[in-house]
Design a protein around this motif. Structure first.
Motif, PDB file in Angstrom:
ATOM      1  N   LYS A 100       0.923  -1.266  -0.263  1.00 17.62           N
ATOM      2  CA  LYS A 100      -0.151  -0.068  -0.108  1.00 17.62           C
ATOM      3  C   LYS A 100       0.841   1.201   0.130  1.00 17.62           C
ATOM      4  N   THR A 101       1.754   1.231   0.824  1.00 10.73           N
ATOM      5  CA  THR A 101       2.874   2.188   0.960  1.00 10.73           C
ATOM      6  C   THR A 101       3.457   2.542  -0.583  1.00 10.73           C
ATOM      7  N   ARG A 102       3.871   1.813  -1.052  1.00 13.23           N
ATOM      8  CA  ARG A 102       4.476   1.755  -2.472  1.00 13.23           C
ATOM      9  C   ARG A 102       3.543   2.118  -3.491  1.00 13.23           C
ATOM     10  N   VAL A 103       2.386   1.976  -3.502  1.00 17.03           N
ATOM     11  CA  VAL A 103       1.500   2.344  -4.244  1.00 17.03           C
ATOM     12  C   VAL A 103       1.392   3.700  -4.322  1.00 17.03           C
ATOM     13  N   VAL A 104       1.080   4.305  -2.686  1.00 19.55           N
ATOM     14  CA  VAL A 104       0.979   5.640  -2.684  1.00 19.55           C
ATOM     15  C   VAL A 104       2.309   6.409  -3.120  1.00 19.55           C
ATOM     16  N   GLN A 105       3.423   5.852  -2.889  1.00 17.67           N
ATOM     17  CA  GLN A 105       4.694   6.702  -3.054  1.00 17.67           C
ATOM     18  C   GLN A 105       4.971   6.825  -4.512  1.00 17.67           C
ATOM     19  N   GLU A 106       4.460   5.614  -5.286  1.00 19.02           N
ATOM     20  CA  GLU A 106       4.350   5.670  -6.783  1.00 19.02           C
ATOM     21  C   GLU A 106       3.504   6.763  -7.337  1.00 19.02           C
ATOM     22  N   HIS A 107       2.492   7.341  -6.675  1.00 17.69           N
ATOM     23  CA  HIS A 107       1.447   8.073  -7.005  1.00 17.69           C
ATOM     24  C   HIS A 107       1.847   9.566  -6.435  1.00 17.69           C
ATOM     25  N   GLY A 108       3.154   9.603  -5.863  1.00 18.29           N
ATOM     26  CA  GLY A 108       3.612  10.824  -5.701  1.00 18.29           C
ATOM     27  C   GLY A 108       3.294  11.312  -4.151  1.00 18.29           C
ATOM     28  N   GLY A 109       2.574  10.457  -3.454  1.00 19.17           N
ATOM     29  CA  GLY A 109       2.328  10.906  -1.851  1.00 19.17           C
ATOM     30  C   GLY A 109       3.393  11.155  -1.254  1.00 19.17           C
ATOM     31  N   ARG A 110       3.249  12.147  -0.135  1.00 18.31           N
ATOM     32  CA  ARG A 110       4.229  12.339   0.762  1.00 18.31           C
ATOM     33  C   ARG A 110       4.414  11.447   2.234  1.00 18.31           C
ATOM     34  N   ALA A 111       3.088  10.647   2.245  1.00 15.68           N
ATOM     35  CA  ALA A 111       2.984   9.751   3.240  1.00 15.68           C
ATOM     36  C   ALA A 111       1.675   8.806   3.116  1.00 15.68           C
ATOM     37  N   VAL A 112       1.463   7.879   3.775  1.00 18.95           N
ATOM     38  CA  VAL A 112       0.205   7.033   3.862  1.00 18.95           C
ATOM     39  C   VAL A 112      -0.296   6.918   5.431  1.00 18.95           C
ATOM     40  N   ILE A 113      -1.708   7.064   5.579  1.00 19.42           N
ATOM     41  CA  ILE A 113      -1.957   6.645   6.655  1.00 19.42           C
ATOM     42  C   ILE A 113      -3.126   5.613   6.434  1.00 19.42           C
ATOM     43  N   ILE A 114      -2.656   4.283   6.944  1.00 22.36           N
ATOM     44  CA  ILE A 114      -3.347   3.215   6.744  1.00 22.36           C
ATOM     45  C   ILE A 114      -4.477   3.013   7.945  1.00 22.36           C
ATOM     46  N   SER A 115      -5.547   3.085   7.496  1.00 22.56           N
ATOM     47  CA  SER A 115      -6.765   2.670   8.924  1.00 22.56           C
ATOM     48  C   SER A 115      -6.970   1.354   8.859  1.00 22.56           C
ATOM     49  N   ASP A 116      -7.263   0.761   9.982  1.00 17.81           N
ATOM     50  CA  ASP A 116      -7.934  -0.586  10.340  1.00 17.81           C
ATOM     51  C   ASP A 116      -9.242  -0.685   9.267  1.00 17.81           C
ATOM     52  N   ASN A 117      -9.463  -1.974   8.700  1.00 21.29           N
ATOM     53  CA  ASN A 117     -10.714  -2.186   8.253  1.00 21.29           C
ATOM     54  C   ASN A 117     -11.641  -2.495   9.016  1.00 21.29           C
ATOM     55  N   ALA A 118     -11.282  -2.796  10.383  1.00 21.88           N
ATOM     56  CA  ALA A 118     -12.634  -3.125  11.254  1.00 21.88           C
ATOM     57  C   ALA A 118     -12.738  -1.913  11.876  1.00 21.88           C
ATOM     58  N   VAL A 119     -13.912  -1.151  11.396  1.00 22.97           N
ATOM     59  CA  VAL A 119     -14.464   0.069  11.842  1.00 22.97           C
ATOM     60  C   VAL A 119     -14.866  -0.051  13.375  1.00 22.97           C
ATOM     61  N   ASP A 120     -15.164  -1.169  14.046  1.00 20.69           N
ATOM     62  CA  ASP A 120     -15.219  -0.997  15.241  1.00 20.69           C
ATOM     63  C   ASP A 120     -14.001  -0.993  16.082  1.00 20.69           C
ATOM     64  N   ASN A 121     -12.783  -0.988  15.485  1.00 25.40           N
ATOM     65  CA  ASN A 121     -11.756  -0.966  16.363  1.00 25.40           C
ATOM     66  C   ASN A 121     -11.438   0.451  16.854  1.00 25.40           C
ATOM     67  N   ASP A 122     -11.326   0.778  18.343  1.00 29.01           N
ATOM     68  CA  ASP A 122     -11.317   2.161  18.568  1.00 29.01           C
ATOM     69  C   ASP A 122     -10.200   2.114  19.893  1.00 29.01           C
ATOM     70  N   SER A 123      -9.236   0.814  19.844  1.00 27.21           N
ATOM     71  CA  SER A 123      -8.368   0.782  20.670  1.00 27.21           C
ATOM     72  C   SER A 123      -6.936  -0.044  20.441  1.00 27.21           C
ATOM     73  N   PHE A 124      -7.122  -0.947  19.233  1.00 24.95           N
ATOM     74  CA  PHE A 124      -6.088  -1.498  19.244  1.00 24.95           C
ATOM     75  C   PHE A 124      -5.246  -1.484  18.002  1.00 24.95           C
TER      76      PHE A 124
END
Length: 188
Positions: A100-124
């Motif tokens: 994921k980070t490489r894809v964003v870098q290849e698109h010229g992004g300065r950084a990537v923030i990857i959020s958990d796909n478990a939308v109920d995760n509010d602590s782990f």
């Protein structure tokens, strides 16, 4: 966070005291503040990738946080043009954190923030580690709780906005605790 009495006590103490009580160090986290849209104008906590990616050499007072399309960012991005020179918000799943980070870098992004796909995760927080490919990336990669990522995306959708405006990184060590504007769902 440990559930039970110690966990609720920690919630009442706010972040700095909680961090001290559970042996976590504040520098194990990176903080960013959403400036717009206003309904999610909070300071969010993220964790840097453990063994890949770069670090923030610059503080961005205002930079776009652009949700990737498709959200998992495992291949070509339909909105890659908007990610160039900005920070991408992507979702966990479908491929490795490094991919994921490489894809964003290849698109010229300065950084990537990857959020958990478990939308109920509010602590782990998940520890993002290198995959077995030995590939490298230069941009910073951060992990965000699923609830936080969901709420940012939801706010953008409700307002019909293509991105949020954020400030990153935010130095919380010099802020009085009452100024730590953390998302209210973090404490429920």
């Amino acid at each position: 966070m440990v559930p039970g009495a110690a966990g609720w006590y920690c919630l009442a103490l706010w972040l700095p005291a909680c961090v001290a009580a559970h042996g976590l160090r504040i520098h194990d986290y990176l903080y960013f503040q959403v400036l717009s849209p206003g309904d999610i104008r909070y300071i969010f906590t993220a964790t840097p990738a453990k063994d890949f990616g770069g670090i923030f050499h610059t503080r961005y007072e205002q930079i776009h946080l652009v949700p990737a399309e498709p959200p998992e960012a495992c291949g070509e991005l339909s909105n890659g043009f908007f990610i160039q020179d900005q920070i991408a918000l992507v979702e966990r799943g479908g491929c490795s954190f490094l991919s994921k980070t490489r894809v964003v870098q290849e698109h010229g992004g300065r950084a990537v923030i990857i959020s958990d796909n478990a939308v109920d995760n509010d602590s782990f927080y998940v520890e993002m580690i290198q995959d077995s490919t030995q590939r490298t990336v230069d941009i910073p990669a951060l992990f965000l709780l699923g609830r936080d990522g969901y709420m940012i995306r939801r706010s953008l959708e409700q307002h019909g906005l293509p991105w949020a405006i954020i400030s990153i990184p935010v130095n919380v060590t010099s802020m009085p605790t009452f100024e730590l504007l953390q998302p209210p769902w973090t404490f429920w």
